[in-house]
Design an enzyme around this catalytic site. Structure first.
Site, PDB file in Angstrom:
ATOM      1  N   LYS A 230     -15.685  20.862 -21.871  1.00 22.44           N
ATOM      2  CA  LYS A 230     -16.486  20.942 -23.076  1.00 22.44           C
ATOM      3  C   LYS A 230     -15.689  21.904 -24.142  1.00 22.44           C
ATOM      4  CE  LYS A 230     -21.028  20.559 -21.420  1.00 22.44           C
ATOM      5  NZ  LYS A 230     -22.231  21.131 -21.187  1.00 22.44           N
TER       6      LYS A 230
ATOM      7  N   HIS B  64       0.767  -1.279  -0.051  1.00 20.80           N
ATOM      8  CA  HIS B  64       0.117  -0.006   0.045  1.00 20.80           C
ATOM      9  C   HIS B  64       0.923   1.264  -0.036  1.00 20.80           C
ATOM     10  CE1 HIS B  64      -2.388  -3.253   1.858  1.00 20.80           C
ATOM     11  NE2 HIS B  64      -3.293  -2.683   1.107  1.00 20.80           N
TER      12      HIS B  64
ATOM     13  N   ASN C  71     -19.949  18.279 -25.942  1.00 21.03           N
ATOM     14  CA  ASN C  71     -20.315  17.404 -24.793  1.00 21.03           C
ATOM     15  C   ASN C  71     -20.363  15.883 -25.031  1.00 21.03           C
ATOM     16  OD1 ASN C  71     -22.975  16.921 -26.524  1.00 21.03           O
ATOM     17  ND2 ASN C  71     -23.889  17.063 -24.327  1.00 21.03           N
TER      18      ASN C  71
ATOM     19  N   LYS D 128      -1.072  -8.027  -4.588  1.00 17.54           N
ATOM     20  CA  LYS D 128      -2.009  -6.987  -4.390  1.00 17.54           C
ATOM     21  C   LYS D 128      -1.146  -5.378  -4.258  1.00 17.54           C
ATOM     22  CE  LYS D 128      -5.332  -4.329  -1.712  1.00 17.54           C
ATOM     23  NZ  LYS D 128      -5.653  -4.133  -0.139  1.00 17.54           N
TER      24      LYS D 128
ATOM     25  N   MET E  41     -31.005  25.594  -8.262  1.00 13.84           N
ATOM     26  CA  MET E  41     -30.518  24.292  -8.116  1.00 13.84           C
ATOM     27  C   MET E  41     -30.616  23.626  -6.963  1.00 13.84           C
ATOM     28  SD  MET E  41     -27.360  23.006 -10.400  1.00 13.84           S
ATOM     29  CE  MET E  41     -25.957  23.101  -9.410  1.00 13.84           C
TER      30      MET E  41
ATOM     31  N   ASP F 132     -26.295  18.756 -26.252  1.00 12.72           N
ATOM     32  CA  ASP F 132     -27.218  19.640 -25.573  1.00 12.72           C
ATOM     33  C   ASP F 132     -28.089  20.563 -26.476  1.00 12.72           C
ATOM     34  OD1 ASP F 132     -26.148  18.849 -23.073  1.00 12.72           O
ATOM     35  OD2 ASP F 132     -24.368  20.350 -22.871  1.00 12.72           O
TER      36      ASP F 132
HETATM   37  P1  NAP Z   1     -21.938  27.986 -16.084  1.00 11.03           P
HETATM   38  O1  NAP Z   1     -21.201  27.837 -17.266  1.00 11.03           O
HETATM   39  O2  NAP Z   1     -21.209  27.810 -14.762  1.00 11.03           O
HETATM   40  O3  NAP Z   1     -22.863  29.262 -16.042  1.00 11.03           O
HETATM   41  C1  NAP Z   1     -23.558  29.360 -14.898  1.00 11.03           C
HETATM   42  C2  NAP Z   1     -24.403  30.849 -14.977  1.00 11.03           C
HETATM   43  O4  NAP Z   1     -25.283  31.356 -14.136  1.00 11.03           O
HETATM   44  C3  NAP Z   1     -23.458  32.034 -15.217  1.00 11.03           C
HETATM   45  O5  NAP Z   1     -23.923  33.089 -16.416  1.00 11.03           O
HETATM   46  C4  NAP Z   1     -23.687  32.818 -14.041  1.00 11.03           C
HETATM   47  O6  NAP Z   1     -23.166  34.059 -13.828  1.00 11.03           O
HETATM   48  C5  NAP Z   1     -25.023  32.390 -13.758  1.00 11.03           C
HETATM   49  N1  NAP Z   1     -25.462  32.696 -12.126  1.00 11.03           N
HETATM   50  C6  NAP Z   1     -24.964  31.800 -11.166  1.00 11.03           C
HETATM   51  N2  NAP Z   1     -25.701  32.368 -10.180  1.00 11.03           N
HETATM   52  C7  NAP Z   1     -26.428  33.343 -10.512  1.00 11.03           C
HETATM   53  C8  NAP Z   1     -27.265  34.230  -9.477  1.00 11.03           C
HETATM   54  N3  NAP Z   1     -27.370  34.120  -8.622  1.00 11.03           N
HETATM   55  N4  NAP Z   1     -27.893  35.193 -10.465  1.00 11.03           N
HETATM   56  C9  NAP Z   1     -27.712  35.325 -11.837  1.00 11.03           C
HETATM   57  N5  NAP Z   1     -26.996  34.566 -12.540  1.00 11.03           N
HETATM   58  C10 NAP Z   1     -26.406  33.558 -11.809  1.00 11.03           C
HETATM   59  O7  NAP Z   1     -23.109  26.700 -15.818  1.00 11.03           O
HETATM   60  P2  NAP Z   1     -23.838  25.808 -16.910  1.00 11.03           P
HETATM   61  O8  NAP Z   1     -22.759  24.679 -17.572  1.00 11.03           O
HETATM   62  O9  NAP Z   1     -24.074  26.896 -18.137  1.00 11.03           O
HETATM   63  O10 NAP Z   1     -24.942  25.358 -16.496  1.00 11.03           O
HETATM   64  C11 NAP Z   1     -25.981  26.190 -16.036  1.00 11.03           C
HETATM   65  C12 NAP Z   1     -26.945  25.291 -15.273  1.00 11.03           C
HETATM   66  O11 NAP Z   1     -27.468  24.672 -16.379  1.00 11.03           O
HETATM   67  C13 NAP Z   1     -26.693  24.441 -14.329  1.00 11.03           C
HETATM   68  O12 NAP Z   1     -27.632  24.330 -13.289  1.00 11.03           O
HETATM   69  C14 NAP Z   1     -26.623  23.058 -14.775  1.00 11.03           C
HETATM   70  O13 NAP Z   1     -26.968  21.995 -14.126  1.00 11.03           O
HETATM   71  C15 NAP Z   1     -27.704  23.290 -15.905  1.00 11.03           C
HETATM   72  N6  NAP Z   1     -27.423  22.436 -17.289  1.00 11.03           N
HETATM   73  C16 NAP Z   1     -28.398  21.638 -17.587  1.00 11.03           C
HETATM   74  C17 NAP Z   1     -28.302  20.615 -18.573  1.00 11.03           C
HETATM   75  C18 NAP Z   1     -29.464  19.685 -18.801  1.00 11.03           C
HETATM   76  O14 NAP Z   1     -29.161  18.955 -19.583  1.00 11.03           O
HETATM   77  N7  NAP Z   1     -30.648  19.787 -18.254  1.00 11.03           N
HETATM   78  C19 NAP Z   1     -27.132  20.795 -19.568  1.00 11.03           C
HETATM   79  C20 NAP Z   1     -26.112  21.686 -19.132  1.00 11.03           C
HETATM   80  C21 NAP Z   1     -26.311  22.438 -18.014  1.00 11.03           C
HETATM   81  P3  NAP Z   1     -21.858  34.349 -13.512  1.00 11.03           P
HETATM   82  O15 NAP Z   1     -21.202  34.426 -14.797  1.00 11.03           O
HETATM   83  O16 NAP Z   1     -21.926  35.974 -13.018  1.00 11.03           O
HETATM   84  O17 NAP Z   1     -21.256  33.805 -12.505  1.00 11.03           O
END
Ligand code: NAP
Length: 513
Positions: free
Chosen positions: A292, A111, A314, A137, A423, A330
């Site tokens: 990505k 280990h 993706n 192991k 979220m 996506d």
């Molecule tokens: P990301 O690149 O980190 O972008 C997040 C965005 O949310 C940024 O523009 C951020 O602004 C903004 N934000 C965070 N907190 C905020 C607040 N309190 N008020 C206003 N704006 C806020 O993330 P992402 O990959 O785009 O993902 C975003 C969401 O989409 C996540 O919840 C993710 O789980 C979801 N998603 C879902 C799928 C699906 O298949 N359903 C696929 C991809 C993503 P700042 O830049 O100012 O921080």
């Protein structure tokens, strides 16, 4: 074969867990005697043991809990062998001092909780020469993905068929922590005789150990063979991903010999991982945060126009020519789910043509959705709290920008939340206030955990049509499944898996809190 490790403070609990495992079909159990608070009482643990046993009393420096003297530990190991336990774990420095006796098989172990030593072959030679092993192991800690692949290469040499046919013992190798986690799932492909698993989520005794039910039922360790096509997800971190559940369950449902494995890949390891993944039998990968964008540089085959349009990839799939093809599922999944909610008819023009849409956020999802809406002919407004990022994205994608304070002033047909607001665990937050929502608007929320976000709840009350992030998630997974296997996935089956997995995630989080 899966060896389930149990370590409990009391004899009673250890016996109960052992019996529970046997009743659940487990045939091989490691008893970690170092976890017992009192001196091990073998007369209670062994005579009526319900499975084959590997007995271990691990020292602290090897990741164990042994509290008594080394002399007492060596005495216990000898006593275990005399009692006829099926397997005994003897560390490399201890094995030469304890001679073979009776039918007990010797797992000679090494280990290293700090690193993966350079000379693994030399270490094995030493174990062969000095320790009289039945199984070797080697459990080591990786500092980079290069260390994990070095262990894999070593295992392939150590377990080469000519060596095993010549009577050399098999070697089991584990690269600990989440980075080396795939060695626990795919070890059989490198000749490992068995793998270790934990009793349950809460009873994980080594870094990277998985609950046996996950390893057996979700990853189907026992079914993975030389023919199994391997897929997976690369992310950092990767533990939260729902993709292994959705893809593995779909493979079983459709009777495919495929497995889907989470690979934690740090940003600095991406190049090496992509170069070497085919050696593991990997045929395709889901790609998520933070890879990505960077993964696009590795594409040397077909590049989906959606990748060029969004600047994000993706999904990657290796073609028969060995070239790496890249896709963005996506993008299409988000568009299709919004169009369906708008009443899209097959063959008819997109209902987004000429529509107005607001996208909240300027991150990865926001840019993919904004680009898609724009490509379908919608007028798109990006509202982001970080003005510079929002303006920049809007300019690049040919959209308009509006400041975060003004987002409620626009009348749009589609509102797409692509921020992470709402979220889990912040389920009482919404990126829009209720009075900003107008009846008839299609409200899409990319957030999929929870499925019904606070935004969607309010939108329904205001008479909006709603589309949850689960639709997008299932949609992108269906498209990936087709790219991976060439077969059509069942959206309704995947949806039920996601819902089940989300409720399990919430239950675990509630239990932990
Ligand atoms: P990301 O690149 O980190 O972008 C997040 C965005 O949310 C940024 O523009 C951020 O602004 C903004 N934000 C965070 N907190 C905020 C607040 N309190 N008020 C206003 N704006 C806020 O993330 P992402 O990959 O785009 O993902 C975003 C969401 O989409 C996540 O919840 C993710 O789980 C979801 N998603 C879902 C799928 C699906 O298949 N359903 C696929 C991809 C993503 P700042 O830049 O100012 O921080």
């Amino acid at each position: 074969m899966i060896c389930v490790t149990i370590g409990c403070g009391s004899h009673k609990r250890m016996i109960e867990e052992h019996q529970k495992l046997a009743a659940d079909g487990v045939r091989f159990v490691e008893l970690r005697l170092d976890y017992l608070r009192k001196k091990p009482e073998l007369h209670r643990l062994l005579p009526e043991r319900p499975t084959a046993v590997l007995a271990t009393a691990r020292r602290k420096e090897d990741g164990g809990q042994w509290r008594e003297s080394e002399e007492a530990r060596l005495g216990l190991l000898r006593e275990l062998i005399v009692s006829g336990v099926e397997y005994i774990d003897l560390e490399v420095d201890v094995a030469p001092k304890i001679p073979r006796f009776g039918k007990t098989k010797r797992v000679v172990s090494y280990h290293n909780m700090e690193e993966t030593p350079e000379d693994l072959d030399g270490l094995r030679q030493k174990m062969l020469a000095e320790c009289d092993p039945d199984i070797i192991k080697i459990a080591v800690t990786p500092k980079s993905i290069g260390d994990v692949f070095r262990l894999v290469d070593f295992l392939r040499r150590a377990n080469a068929p000519e060596r095993i046919q010549a009577g050399e013992p098999k070697t089991l190798g584990i690269s600990m922590t989440e980075f080396g986690w795939f060695t626990r799932v795919l070890g059989k492909r490198f000749g490992c005789p068995y793998t270790y698993a934990g009793f349950s989520e809460k009873r994980i005794l080594a870094p990277g150990l998985l609950p046996y039910k996950t390893l057996r039922d979700l990853y189907r360790y026992d079914d993975i063979d030389a023919e199994t096509k391997i897929f997976g997800v690369i992310a950092d971190p990767v533990q939260h991903s729902l993709s292994p559940a959705i893809h593995n369950r779909s493979f079983v449902e459709m009777g495919l010999n495929c497995a889907y494995v989470p690979f934690r890949v740090a940003p600095e390891d991406l190049d090496e991982f992509i170069e070497r993944a085919p050696e593991l039998g990997v045929c395709g990968l889901s790609v998520t945060i933070p890879h990505k964008v960077e993964v696009i540089k590795k594409l040397n085959g077909f590049v989906d126009p959606a990748v060029s349009a969004t600047g994000a990839c993706n999904t990657v799939v290796w073609g028969p020519d060995g070239r790496l093809n890249g896709y963005n599922t996506d993008y299409l999944a988000a568009l299709l789910s919004i169009e369906t909610a708008m009443g899209r008819k097959v063959g008819a023009p997109s209902p987004l043509q000429g529509a107005s849409a607001m996208v909240l956020g300027a991150g990865g999802a926001a840019q993919a959705v904004a680009r898609g809406l724009k490509d379908r002919g919608a007028r798109v407004i990006i509202a982001a709290r970080s003005e510079e990022k929002g303006r920049d994205a809007a300019k690049r994608l040919g959209c308009e920008f509006c400041s975060w304070q003004d987002r409620g002033a626009y009348v749009v047909q589609v509102l797409a939340n692509c921020t992470s607001v709402g979220m889990f665990p912040n389920v009482d937050e919404s990126p829009m206030e209720q009075q900003m929502l107008r009846a008839g608007t299609v409200v899409f929320d990319a957030v999929y955990n929870p499925e019904t976000t606070y935004l969607l709840r309010m939108a329904r009350q205001r008479g909006c049509k709603t589309v949850s992030g689960v639709e997008m998630f299932v949609g992108q997974a269906c498209l990936q499944y087709k790219l991976f296997t060439g077969q059509k996935a069942s959206g309704s089956f995947m949806r039920s898996v996601v819902r089940g997995a989300l409720s399990a995630v919430r239950t675990t989080a509630e239990e932990i809190n």
